[in-house]
Design an enzyme around this catalytic site. Structure first.
Site, PDB file in Angstrom:
ATOM      1  N   GLY A 241     -11.090 -15.710 -26.544  1.00  0.00           N
ATOM      2  CA  GLY A 241     -10.402 -14.861 -25.579  1.00  0.00           C
ATOM      3  C   GLY A 241     -11.213 -14.543 -24.349  1.00  0.00           C
ATOM      4  O   GLY A 241     -10.697 -13.975 -23.385  1.00  0.00           O
TER       5      GLY A 241
ATOM      6  N   HIS B 256      13.541   7.769  -2.271  1.00  0.00           N
ATOM      7  CA  HIS B 256      13.013   9.095  -1.919  1.00  0.00           C
ATOM      8  C   HIS B 256      13.471  10.100  -2.984  1.00  0.00           C
ATOM      9  O   HIS B 256      14.643  10.132  -3.359  1.00  0.00           O
ATOM     10  CB  HIS B 256      13.551   9.524  -0.554  1.00  0.00           C
ATOM     11  CG  HIS B 256      13.150  10.913  -0.166  1.00  0.00           C
ATOM     12  ND1 HIS B 256      11.917  11.222   0.344  1.00  0.00           N
ATOM     13  CD2 HIS B 256      13.838  12.086  -0.258  1.00  0.00           C
ATOM     14  CE1 HIS B 256      11.863  12.511   0.577  1.00  0.00           C
ATOM     15  NE2 HIS B 256      13.017  13.072   0.215  1.00  0.00           N
TER      16      HIS B 256
END
Length: 461
Positions: free
Chosen positions: A37, A444
């Site tokens: 890995g 928003h």
């Protein structure tokens, strides 16, 4: 001697190439002397973020008082945090190992590979060869030539994950992202942290305004000393004492701690591989030289990831692996269509508190490259959500004044990586300009408004 179609050295991003080659029916040898890995899974991105997230929670609890929420952390189970990290990493690695061992077209050599001849690699007692070789062997912690450092002992980005308890005091040598991330973690865990960096600036690769804000923010929780040249380490009464020269004043200063953590840069693993024996050219520092197709100077040999010394991020290595896989498979099938790397919009992030992220050029780099630029800035508190959070933070946009092309974007504050990723997509669009943003509605109130505001505030600077 055993013959393969493809040899891949390194099981980090190199594993992407190995798996693609197997999928195409090629016989593959994977050389990996360490845990499967690579750095990201075992001693880098993943385990470090599993430690940093609890540190983020500690700081968030402490910050609640600014909003009228008075809370405190009763205790921190450091052992549990470390064990959780190790258990999850070991589980993931175990699943990868099982999958590889079951793949008939792939053999894993669990040893260090050394080039001994043209396209010939010795692995343990075996010698193997292949017409196509990929070098993805990574880098390791750079140990600076500081007198007494080895004798005193130190932690690095590997051994730090084996700690069972946090040191009461910690000296971190280095001022880059590794130093800052571990400084954030250990200071939140209760350690007295001192960062001792050689460069005049903290996080020298960041835009200067972002770097300055990071210094002020991180200094609330740790002592940060820049422009310091460490010259000696001594053991005194059970403590480690780092002697350094303050390069701005020419004075000698000392720092005392229970432990030292090295974060002073990286060095390539080419000294172990000796790829030059196969015609692979390396530079004076040992990094492998590659062209725009990630080909080395030796025909049939590519290199990717940290060992090239370019952009040391796992996401970049993954991208490079896709380029190498394409070019290798094309070559193996007798084709000549080569993919080319594009580094104009490489994003990155520093997972401190606050978070930091950027993509493309800094203001300094754009000016040095000769661009006529527009610069836009927006502070978090200029948005409704930033105001609600009472949060310090800033977004900064750099745009080519003539073409409107986005050259760079940088953020310090919560969700910085996610905000920068939005601009990374724009920088990879056809025109690479701000047009899609100008046409878009912005939710928003959301912190993403800071991105639109930064580009809306563009002006000569």
């Amino acid at each position: 001697m055993d013959n393969y179609d493809v040899i891949v050295i390194g099981s980090g991003a190199g594993l992407i190439v190995a798996q693609r080659a197997v999928f195409e029916g090629l016989k593959v040898a994977l050389i990996e002397h360490g845990p499967l890995g690579g750095t990201c899974l075992n001693t880098g991105c993943i385990p470090s973020k599993m430690l940093i997230y609890p540190a983020d929670i500690v700081r968030a609890v402490e910050d609640g008082s600014r909003l009228g929420i008075k809370a405190h952390v009763d205790s921190i189970d450091f052992g549990f945090i470390m064990k959780r990290m190790r258990d999850l990493i070991e589980t993931e690695r175990g699943e990868m190992e099982k999958a590889i061992e079951e793949e008939e077209q792939l053999r894993w050599y669990r040893s260090t590979g050394v080039f001994v001849d043209d396209h010939v690699i010795r692995v343990g007692d075996d010698e193997i060869t292949a017409p196509w070789i990929v070098i993805a062997a990574g880098a390791r912690s750079l140990v600076p030539p500081v007198a007494g450092l080895s004798e005193a002992g130190y932690l690095d980005n590997v051994s730090v994950f084996s700690l069972e308890k946090p040191p009461e005091s910690l000296i971190i040598l280095g001022g880059g992202y590794i130093a800052c991330e571990f400084g954030h973690f250990f200071s939140a865990m209760g350690s007295d942290v001192a960062i001792v960096g050689r460069n005049p600036r903290l996080l020298k690769s960041e835009d200067h305004e972002i770097s300055d804000m990071a210094l002020r923010a991180l200094s609330r929780h740790m002592r940060i000393h820049t422009n310091m040249e460490a010259i000696r380490v001594d053991l005194e009464d059970g403590k480690k004492v780092v002697t350094a020269i303050d390069r701005s004043r020419g004075e000698t200063v000392s720092f005392e701690g229970d432990e030292i953590l090295l974060a002073a840069g990286r060095r390539p693993n080419t000294d172990m591989l000796q790829p030059e024996k196969s015609g692979v050219e390396i530079d004076r520092a040992g990094w492998v030289r590659v062209n725009e197709h990630l080909e080395t100077t030796a025909p049939g040999i590519w290199a990717l990831g940290d060992i090239t010394g370019k952009h040391m991020f796992r996401h970049t290595a993954n991208y490079e692996a896709s380029i190498v896989a394409h070019n290798l498979i094309s070559a193996a099938k007798g084709g000549n269509k080569k993919a080319t790397v594009d580094y104009h919009a490489v994003p990155h992030a520093v997972f401190t508190y606050p978070q930091i992220a950027g993509v493309g050029m800094t203001e300094e780099q754009a000016r040095a490259a000769g661009y006529d630029i527009l610069v836009g800035r927006a502070h978090y508190r200029q948005t409704a959500m930033g105001y609600a959070r009472d949060e310090e933070g800033m977004a900064k946009a750099i745009v080519d004044a003539r073409s409107g092309r986005i050259l760079g974007f940088h953020v310090i504050g919560s969700s910085a990586p996610e905000l920068v990723q939005q601009v990374t997509y724009l920088m990879n669009a056809e025109n690479q300009d701000v047009t899609p943003m100008a046409r878009s509605q912005v939710i928003h109130p959301a912190i993403s408004e800071v991105v639109a505001r930064a580009f809306g505030n563009l002006h000569d600077s």
